[in-house]
Scaffold this motif. Structure first.
Motif, PDB file in Angstrom:
ATOM      1  N   ALA A  29      -2.644  12.364  17.755  1.00 54.34           N
ATOM      2  CA  ALA A  29      -3.818  12.180  16.909  1.00 54.34           C
ATOM      3  C   ALA A  29      -3.307  11.973  15.418  1.00 54.34           C
ATOM      4  O   ALA A  29      -3.956  11.078  14.958  1.00 54.34           O
ATOM      5  CB  ALA A  29      -4.562  13.407  17.050  1.00 54.34           C
ATOM      6  N   VAL A  30      -2.374  12.562  14.887  1.00 51.87           N
ATOM      7  CA  VAL A  30      -1.844  12.728  13.725  1.00 51.87           C
ATOM      8  C   VAL A  30      -1.309  11.096  13.380  1.00 51.87           C
ATOM      9  O   VAL A  30      -1.420  10.283  12.229  1.00 51.87           O
ATOM     10  CB  VAL A  30      -0.906  13.609  13.060  1.00 51.87           C
ATOM     11  CG1 VAL A  30      -0.432  13.647  11.872  1.00 51.87           C
ATOM     12  CG2 VAL A  30      -1.402  15.089  13.196  1.00 51.87           C
ATOM     13  N   LYS A  31      -0.463  10.709  14.580  1.00 47.61           N
ATOM     14  CA  LYS A  31       0.097   9.358  14.525  1.00 47.61           C
ATOM     15  C   LYS A  31      -0.844   8.392  14.277  1.00 47.61           C
ATOM     16  O   LYS A  31      -0.853   7.584  13.417  1.00 47.61           O
ATOM     17  CB  LYS A  31       1.006   9.022  15.510  1.00 47.61           C
ATOM     18  CG  LYS A  31       1.719   7.810  15.353  1.00 47.61           C
ATOM     19  CD  LYS A  31       2.606   7.567  16.592  1.00 47.61           C
ATOM     20  CE  LYS A  31       3.444   6.302  16.495  1.00 47.61           C
ATOM     21  NZ  LYS A  31       4.302   6.341  17.716  1.00 47.61           N
ATOM     22  N   ALA A  32      -2.098   8.414  14.807  1.00 44.09           N
ATOM     23  CA  ALA A  32      -3.156   7.603  14.615  1.00 44.09           C
ATOM     24  C   ALA A  32      -3.892   7.734  13.368  1.00 44.09           C
ATOM     25  O   ALA A  32      -4.275   6.553  12.743  1.00 44.09           O
ATOM     26  CB  ALA A  32      -4.599   7.798  15.700  1.00 44.09           C
ATOM     27  N   MET A  33      -3.810   8.922  12.861  1.00 44.90           N
ATOM     28  CA  MET A  33      -4.505   9.336  11.500  1.00 44.90           C
ATOM     29  C   MET A  33      -3.476   8.463  10.503  1.00 44.90           C
ATOM     30  O   MET A  33      -4.173   7.616   9.303  1.00 44.90           O
ATOM     31  CB  MET A  33      -4.497  10.554  11.229  1.00 44.90           C
ATOM     32  CG  MET A  33      -5.536  11.226  12.044  1.00 44.90           C
ATOM     33  SD  MET A  33      -5.516  13.249  11.955  1.00 44.90           S
ATOM     34  CE  MET A  33      -5.720  13.449  10.380  1.00 44.90           C
ATOM     35  N   GLU A  34      -2.466   8.456  10.548  1.00 43.31           N
ATOM     36  CA  GLU A  34      -1.452   7.781   9.721  1.00 43.31           C
ATOM     37  C   GLU A  34      -1.731   6.454   9.671  1.00 43.31           C
ATOM     38  O   GLU A  34      -1.559   5.620   8.660  1.00 43.31           O
ATOM     39  CB  GLU A  34       0.095   8.328   9.802  1.00 43.31           C
ATOM     40  CG  GLU A  34       0.346   9.659   9.377  1.00 43.31           C
ATOM     41  CD  GLU A  34       1.747   9.980   9.644  1.00 43.31           C
ATOM     42  OE1 GLU A  34       2.467   9.030  10.201  1.00 43.31           O
ATOM     43  OE2 GLU A  34       2.350  11.085   9.198  1.00 43.31           O
TER      44      GLU A  34
ATOM     45  N   SER B  75       1.010  -1.294   0.053  1.00 43.34           N
ATOM     46  CA  SER B  75      -0.148  -0.116   0.259  1.00 43.34           C
ATOM     47  C   SER B  75       0.734   1.313   0.067  1.00 43.34           C
ATOM     48  O   SER B  75       2.079   1.449   0.566  1.00 43.34           O
ATOM     49  CB  SER B  75      -0.968  -0.235   1.257  1.00 43.34           C
ATOM     50  OG  SER B  75      -1.637  -0.938   1.293  1.00 43.34           O
ATOM     51  N   PRO B  76       0.342   2.165  -0.661  1.00 44.01           N
ATOM     52  CA  PRO B  76       1.133   3.613  -0.544  1.00 44.01           C
ATOM     53  C   PRO B  76       1.188   3.887   0.792  1.00 44.01           C
ATOM     54  O   PRO B  76       0.387   3.755   1.629  1.00 44.01           O
ATOM     55  CB  PRO B  76       0.050   4.333  -1.359  1.00 44.01           C
ATOM     56  CG  PRO B  76      -0.580   3.447  -2.337  1.00 44.01           C
ATOM     57  CD  PRO B  76      -0.874   2.371  -1.571  1.00 44.01           C
ATOM     58  N   LEU B  77       2.454   4.736   1.174  1.00 46.05           N
ATOM     59  CA  LEU B  77       2.827   5.212   2.443  1.00 46.05           C
ATOM     60  C   LEU B  77       2.241   6.666   2.649  1.00 46.05           C
ATOM     61  O   LEU B  77       2.889   7.478   1.825  1.00 46.05           O
ATOM     62  CB  LEU B  77       4.077   5.074   2.902  1.00 46.05           C
ATOM     63  CG  LEU B  77       4.565   5.392   4.362  1.00 46.05           C
ATOM     64  CD1 LEU B  77       3.823   4.098   5.251  1.00 46.05           C
ATOM     65  CD2 LEU B  77       6.142   5.023   4.461  1.00 46.05           C
ATOM     66  N   TRP B  78       1.670   7.128   3.646  1.00 47.03           N
ATOM     67  CA  TRP B  78       1.292   8.421   3.871  1.00 47.03           C
ATOM     68  C   TRP B  78       1.729   9.059   4.830  1.00 47.03           C
ATOM     69  O   TRP B  78       1.762   8.575   6.009  1.00 47.03           O
ATOM     70  CB  TRP B  78      -0.428   8.583   3.867  1.00 47.03           C
ATOM     71  CG  TRP B  78      -1.184   8.100   2.617  1.00 47.03           C
ATOM     72  CD1 TRP B  78      -1.057   7.070   2.126  1.00 47.03           C
ATOM     73  CD2 TRP B  78      -2.015   9.118   1.788  1.00 47.03           C
ATOM     74  NE1 TRP B  78      -2.011   7.087   0.740  1.00 47.03           N
ATOM     75  CE2 TRP B  78      -2.473   8.329   0.801  1.00 47.03           C
ATOM     76  CE3 TRP B  78      -2.483  10.351   2.236  1.00 47.03           C
ATOM     77  CZ2 TRP B  78      -3.480   8.835  -0.095  1.00 47.03           C
ATOM     78  CZ3 TRP B  78      -3.496  10.779   1.242  1.00 47.03           C
ATOM     79  CH2 TRP B  78      -4.029  10.190  -0.038  1.00 47.03           C
ATOM     80  N   PHE B  79       2.214  10.262   4.753  1.00 49.57           N
ATOM     81  CA  PHE B  79       2.900  11.206   5.841  1.00 49.57           C
ATOM     82  C   PHE B  79       2.049  12.285   6.090  1.00 49.57           C
ATOM     83  O   PHE B  79       1.889  12.979   4.832  1.00 49.57           O
ATOM     84  CB  PHE B  79       4.198  11.647   5.712  1.00 49.57           C
ATOM     85  CG  PHE B  79       5.265  10.498   5.857  1.00 49.57           C
ATOM     86  CD1 PHE B  79       5.191   9.741   6.902  1.00 49.57           C
ATOM     87  CD2 PHE B  79       6.304  10.533   4.927  1.00 49.57           C
ATOM     88  CE1 PHE B  79       6.140   8.644   7.093  1.00 49.57           C
ATOM     89  CE2 PHE B  79       7.274   9.462   5.356  1.00 49.57           C
ATOM     90  CZ  PHE B  79       7.200   8.601   6.330  1.00 49.57           C
ATOM     91  N   ILE B  80       1.497  12.609   7.067  1.00 56.22           N
ATOM     92  CA  ILE B  80       0.450  13.696   7.136  1.00 56.22           C
ATOM     93  C   ILE B  80       0.744  14.899   8.131  1.00 56.22           C
ATOM     94  O   ILE B  80       1.522  14.782   9.211  1.00 56.22           O
ATOM     95  CB  ILE B  80      -0.892  13.080   8.015  1.00 56.22           C
ATOM     96  CG1 ILE B  80      -1.555  12.001   6.852  1.00 56.22           C
ATOM     97  CG2 ILE B  80      -2.050  14.274   8.152  1.00 56.22           C
ATOM     98  CD1 ILE B  80      -2.844  11.296   7.507  1.00 56.22           C
TER      99      ILE B  80
END
Length: 438
Positions: A361-366, A341-346
């Motif tokens: 929170a952002v870590k959980a989103m990623e 799967s593609p890897l997303w950094f937010i």
């Protein structure tokens, strides 16, 4: 009939490595084992001229004295022989470079279709042979429908074959003797590879040399041991597998092009009709999806794991906004997409900068975005868009959770959004952070 006769005439003029490649691929074409067709491109006259030039060079070489022998690697000797005539030395160097870097006039081209009835979408592999350097190079030509062509940026269509094997990206010359020839014309391996690229000759992959029965170094990092050329019985298995691998790679790339087109056009839900998603649409909006170079990606990423992200991948930036808040997503797509799967950094820009390094929170989103796999989806073209939608829902929830903590309050919690997400993902384990659930 006349065309077939001319083709057979050209086949007989092929140098041995290209001849072997042609005959083995042509056998597959006749047996209809793969959706492939192969032709020889070039002029018989050019071959004859090459033969005459080679004979002339031999005559000149035999007639010349030892002191006049062309040896670009010995500059001091040249200057002594020619009285320090730098212009003459330069001309001699250019002449020898031209001979060594000149490919055989004939090339073998094999075209692989996408397995569907449409002939608009295909990949053509062009093989060129460099006799003095002793290797074959491969370049690709991509044919797309008009709808796909307008949205297929260069990163998607160039050097497709380098994604065939992670440990064989064509950044070395894997044959013995080539380095010696390059040394005589004061050229490094990198300069030679850059020359091949500038002339659109492609790259000298290790698998390609095996396919053409050319000796290669046993290990890409060890030039002391040479592997013997591939035997014909092994070729009969290797080449069909290779053609099928290229076709699979091409189909994966074609699917990716279609997904990218949908996102560039903001048609996020184009391939999502079969997926289990909330009925409530995200409140935020995708405003930009653009391609990045590896250098641009590495500069923008908050951190970079070399085991997960490297130069042999595709990179994109997605920008999502809602009100005054902006979310920037850096997306790296592996050569094994969609298997990987593609890897997303937010990164969220709102009342400061929030990313996985400073925000749970952002870590959980990623994690929620990156944990999605193609196996969980119904449509083969839904992976990227579904990842994006997950990220957009996460962004909305982040803002509606954190919004009431700031004055003035810009974002309010939408009960319908939370209810829709719970209904859609009751069977999944969704990472929760403070305020995720009501």
């Amino acid at each position: 009939m006349d065309r077939e006769w001319k083709l057979q005439q050209l086949v007989q003029l092929l140098p041995q490595p290209l001849y072997l490649a042609y005959m083995n691929i042509h056998a597959l074409e006749l047996a209809k084992e793969c959706d492939v067709c192969v032709v020889v491109v070039g002029s018989e006259d050019d071959v004859r001229q090459l033969e005459i030039a080679a004979q002339t060079e031999v005559v000149k070489s035999n007639a010349s004295s030892d002191t006049d022998e062309l040896d670009i690697g010995s500059v001091a000797k040249k200057r002594k022989t020619h009285g320090g005539n730098n212009d003459l030395l330069l001309d001699l160097m250019q002449e020898q470079r031209k001979r060594i870097l000149q490919p055989h006039p004939l090339e073998v081209r094999f075209t692989i279709n996408n397995g569907a009835k449409s002939m608009e979408e295909s990949i053509t592999v062009k093989l060129r042979y460099f006799k003095r350097l002793g290797f074959v190079s491969a370049a690709t030509v991509i044919s797309l429908s008009d709808a796909e062509q307008n949205y297929a940026d260069a990163t998607l269509t160039q050097d497709v074959l380098k994604y065939l094997h992670d440990d064989d990206v064509g950044d070395t010359i894997p044959v013995p003797g080539a380095e010696y020839e390059l040394k005589h014309i004061n050229m490094t391996t990198k300069e030679c590879l850059d020359h091949l690229k500038s002339k659109e000759y492609g790259r000298p992959y290790r698998w390609l040399q095996k396919m053409c029965c050319i000796e290669i170094f046993n290990d890409a990092n060890d030039t002391s041991v040479v592997a013997t050329p591939t035997e014909q019985p092994k070729l009969q298995k290797m080449i069909p597998d290779l053609i099928k691998s290229i076709q699979q790679l091409w189909n994966y790339r074609l699917n990716l092009i279609k997904q990218i087109r949908a996102l560039v056009q903001k048609h996020i839900d184009l391939y999502l009709k079969e997926e289990r998603l909330p009925t409530t649409r995200p409140a935020c909006s995708l405003v930009q999806w653009t391609a990045l170079t590896y250098e641009e990606y590495a500069t923008s990423a908050p951190y970079n794991d070399s085991e997960l992200v490297n130069g042999n991948q595709l990179y994109y930036r997605a920008v999502v906004v809602r009100g005054s808040a902006k979310m920037e997503c850096l997306v790296s797509i592996s050569s094994k997409f969609p298997t990987e799967s593609p890897l997303w950094f937010i990164c969220i820009y709102w009342n400061g900068q929030h990313n996985a390094m400073n925000s749970a929170a952002v870590k959980a989103m990623e994690f929620w975005t990156n944990s999605l796999t193609q196996a969980q989806l119904q449509h083969p073209l839904a992976l990227l868009a579904t990842q994006l939608v997950r990220t957009m829902y996460s962004f909305d929830i982040f803002l509606e959770t954190e919004g009431p903590l700031y004055n003035p309050v810009e974002y309010h919690r939408e009960k319908t959004l939370y209810k829709g997400i719970r209904e859609a993902y009751t069977c999944e384990t969704i990472p929760l952070y403070r305020g995720w659930h009501s």
